[in-house]
Design a protein around this motif. Structure first.
Motif: not given
Length: 125
Positions: A58-84
């Motif tokens: 996944l390193n070097g891949r572009s994505a779009i931020v959807f939300s921040f999940e506070h319970s996990r301390g992670r951003y939910i991002v969607e890969l721009e090339d259709g990787g989910g």
């Protein structure tokens, strides 16, 4: 005449208990790291993923931020090339500015829907 001599070694003799070692007091729980908080990465922000060790592909891949999940301390991002969608720590994302296009529009719409639902829920409390 045919008997074998038994070893009297304490390590091999049966029925003897090992000497008990002095019990050390239990360790206090380790302090938990502060949960990650969302920085300036708003839904619809284009990011580049970097620094991942367990998902190096996944390193070097572009994505779009959807939300921040506070319970996990992670951003939910969607890969721009259709990787989910993936959950990624803030330190592994670099902002590349506001994104345009279908995925960015989808992210902003999802965020707006979540905000409206939260406002509706507060209204009826």
């Amino acid at each position: 005449a045919g008997k074998k001599a038994r070893s009297s070694s304490p390590a091999k003799s049966r029925g003897q208990k090992k000497s008990q070692q002095a019990a050390s007091p239990p360790k206090p729980p380790e302090p938990q790291p502060e949960p990650a908080t969302p920085s300036d990465l708003e839904p619809g922000t284009r990011v580049v993923i970097s620094g991942l060790q367990n998902a190096r592909e996944l390193n070097g891949r572009s994505a779009i931020v959807f939300s921040f999940e506070h319970s996990r301390g992670r951003y939910i991002v969607e890969l721009e090339d259709g990787g989910g969608q993936k959950g990624v720590r803030p330190q592994n994302l670099t902002s590349k500015g506001e994104a345009t296009g279908a995925v960015a529009a989808k992210a902003r719409a999802a965020s707006a829907n979540a905000s409206n639902a939260a406002a509706r829920d507060r209204k009826f409390e």
